[in-house]
Design a protein around this motif. Structure first.
Motif, PDB file in Angstrom:
ATOM      1  N   ARG A  63       8.950   2.001   6.270  1.00 32.07           N
ATOM      2  CA  ARG A  63       7.995   0.912   6.488  1.00 32.07           C
ATOM      3  C   ARG A  63       8.644  -0.446   6.207  1.00 32.07           C
ATOM      4  O   ARG A  63       8.411  -1.424   6.916  1.00 32.07           O
ATOM      5  CB  ARG A  63       6.771   1.084   5.593  1.00 32.07           C
ATOM      6  CG  ARG A  63       5.867   2.213   5.976  1.00 32.07           C
ATOM      7  CD  ARG A  63       5.236   1.977   7.337  1.00 32.07           C
ATOM      8  NE  ARG A  63       4.004   2.704   7.420  1.00 32.07           N
ATOM      9  CZ  ARG A  63       2.884   2.225   7.931  1.00 32.07           C
ATOM     10  NH1 ARG A  63       2.847   1.016   8.441  1.00 32.07           N
ATOM     11  NH2 ARG A  63       1.801   2.952   7.960  1.00 32.07           N
ATOM     12  N   THR A 104       8.265  -1.566   9.893  1.00 33.51           N
ATOM     13  CA  THR A 104       7.067  -2.406   9.993  1.00 33.51           C
ATOM     14  C   THR A 104       7.335  -3.832   9.526  1.00 33.51           C
ATOM     15  O   THR A 104       6.993  -4.797  10.209  1.00 33.51           O
ATOM     16  CB  THR A 104       5.915  -1.792   9.167  1.00 33.51           C
ATOM     17  OG1 THR A 104       5.702  -0.440   9.581  1.00 33.51           O
ATOM     18  CG2 THR A 104       4.629  -2.576   9.339  1.00 33.51           C
ATOM     19  N   ALA A 156      -1.222   2.872   3.839  1.00 30.52           N
ATOM     20  CA  ALA A 156      -2.049   2.316   4.913  1.00 30.52           C
ATOM     21  C   ALA A 156      -2.552   0.923   4.552  1.00 30.52           C
ATOM     22  O   ALA A 156      -2.555   0.010   5.393  1.00 30.52           O
ATOM     23  CB  ALA A 156      -3.215   3.254   5.208  1.00 30.52           C
ATOM     24  N   PHE A 183       0.457  -1.728   4.704  1.00 31.28           N
ATOM     25  CA  PHE A 183       1.155  -1.963   5.972  1.00 31.28           C
ATOM     26  C   PHE A 183       0.269  -1.980   7.213  1.00 31.28           C
ATOM     27  O   PHE A 183       0.650  -2.566   8.219  1.00 31.28           O
ATOM     28  CB  PHE A 183       2.270  -0.935   6.143  1.00 31.28           C
ATOM     29  CG  PHE A 183       3.347  -1.069   5.102  1.00 31.28           C
ATOM     30  CD1 PHE A 183       4.317  -2.051   5.213  1.00 31.28           C
ATOM     31  CD2 PHE A 183       3.370  -0.238   4.007  1.00 31.28           C
ATOM     32  CE1 PHE A 183       5.308  -2.195   4.254  1.00 31.28           C
ATOM     33  CE2 PHE A 183       4.357  -0.360   3.033  1.00 31.28           C
ATOM     34  CZ  PHE A 183       5.326  -1.347   3.153  1.00 31.28           C
ATOM     35  N   ASP A 184      -0.895  -1.338   7.157  1.00 27.43           N
ATOM     36  CA  ASP A 184      -1.720  -1.210   8.360  1.00 27.43           C
ATOM     37  C   ASP A 184      -3.007  -2.020   8.320  1.00 27.43           C
ATOM     38  O   ASP A 184      -3.575  -2.321   9.373  1.00 27.43           O
ATOM     39  CB  ASP A 184      -2.078   0.257   8.610  1.00 27.43           C
ATOM     40  CG  ASP A 184      -0.858   1.121   8.834  1.00 27.43           C
ATOM     41  OD1 ASP A 184       0.144   0.606   9.386  1.00 27.43           O
ATOM     42  OD2 ASP A 184      -0.882   2.310   8.446  1.00 27.43           O
ATOM     43  N   THR A 185      -3.498  -2.344   7.144  1.00 33.55           N
ATOM     44  CA  THR A 185      -4.759  -3.066   7.009  1.00 33.55           C
ATOM     45  C   THR A 185      -4.542  -4.535   7.339  1.00 33.55           C
ATOM     46  O   THR A 185      -3.734  -5.207   6.695  1.00 33.55           O
ATOM     47  CB  THR A 185      -5.317  -2.933   5.573  1.00 33.55           C
ATOM     48  OG1 THR A 185      -5.473  -1.551   5.273  1.00 33.55           O
ATOM     49  CG2 THR A 185      -6.649  -3.637   5.430  1.00 33.55           C
ATOM     50  N   LYS A 186      -5.232  -5.020   8.339  1.00 35.10           N
ATOM     51  CA  LYS A 186      -5.126  -6.422   8.725  1.00 35.10           C
ATOM     52  C   LYS A 186      -6.330  -7.178   8.146  1.00 35.10           C
ATOM     53  O   LYS A 186      -7.482  -6.811   8.387  1.00 35.10           O
ATOM     54  CB  LYS A 186      -5.100  -6.587  10.244  1.00 35.10           C
ATOM     55  CG  LYS A 186      -3.932  -5.878  10.908  1.00 35.10           C
ATOM     56  CD  LYS A 186      -2.609  -6.478  10.505  1.00 35.10           C
ATOM     57  CE  LYS A 186      -1.476  -5.808  11.266  1.00 35.10           C
ATOM     58  NZ  LYS A 186      -0.172  -6.147  10.760  1.00 35.10           N
ATOM     59  N   ALA A 237      -1.317  -8.244   7.077  1.00 34.28           N
ATOM     60  CA  ALA A 237      -1.320  -7.058   6.218  1.00 34.28           C
ATOM     61  C   ALA A 237      -0.917  -7.513   4.817  1.00 34.28           C
ATOM     62  O   ALA A 237      -0.207  -8.512   4.663  1.00 34.28           O
ATOM     63  CB  ALA A 237      -0.336  -6.018   6.755  1.00 34.28           C
TER      64      ALA A 237
END
Length: 195
Positions: A49, A53, A132, A135-138, A152
């Motif tokens: 990540r 990411t 999550a 790295f994925d939560t906006k 993020a």
């Protein structure tokens, strides 16, 4: 223990805090290597990540040469140098509780030291949620000039400057974004493990 508060209406809470304090004071045989709590598979996903990411450099050398070998209490939680470098406290400060523009409610990092309400009953459940979240939560974050941007949590982290924190090395300063993310993950994993 830094996160201890008094809560008279819940004696089980005080009992838990006393147990945590005793563990930190004298972990005995439970002072295991970091790699037994934040394991190699977690590190591999995190490093992917960080380099994928986030587009940051790998922290594999820090992991292999240092962090995975440290004991969770004596080598990590009680390491004063780690504290003076702000490698675990800075990511906690920035991502523990986040105010977002799209809601009056705050957003909480998956950790035992805030008001996160998700399931932290196992390290694997914690890790899935933590990864999550970071790295994925906006989130709708107000930037400079008042503009709202989707970010993020990892994007909220700031480099740790040697000029402000002189114990950090020049290389650690260059690597401070991925390095503090690693240390933040280890910190939270240890806390979940202790519970």
């Amino acid at each position: 223990f830094e996160y201890w508060i008094t809560y008279d209406k819940e004696p089980a809470y005080e009992e838990l805090m006393i147990k945590v304090e005793k563990f930190l004071d004298d972990p005995g045989d439970h002072d295991v290597p970091v790699s037994e709590v934040f394991d190699q598979a977690m590190f591999d996903k995190l490093d992917a990540r960080l380099t994928g990411t986030a587009g940051w450099q790998s922290v594999k050398n820090y992991w292999d040469d240092d962090f995975k070998k440290r004991k969770i209490v004596s080598g990590f939680m009680k390491d004063g140098t780690l504290g003076s470098k702000r490698l675990a406290s800075m990511p906690d400060r920035v991502t523990n509780t986040i105010n977002v523009e799209s809601s009056e409610a705050q957003v909480f990092r998956p950790t035992v030291i805030n008001m996160y309400e998700g399931d932290l009953s196992t390290l694997s459940k914690w890790w899935s949620s933590w990864e999550a979240f970071m790295f994925d939560t906006k989130l709708d974050i107000k930037g400079l000039g008042g503009q709202v941007e989707k970010k993020a949590p990892y994007q909220l982290l700031k480099a740790i400057k040697k000029s402000k924190y002189p114990d950090i090395t020049e290389q650690e300063e260059k690597d401070s974004l991925p390095l503090q993310t690693l240390c933040g993950a280890i910190f939270d994993a240890i806390l979940v493990h202790m519970m």
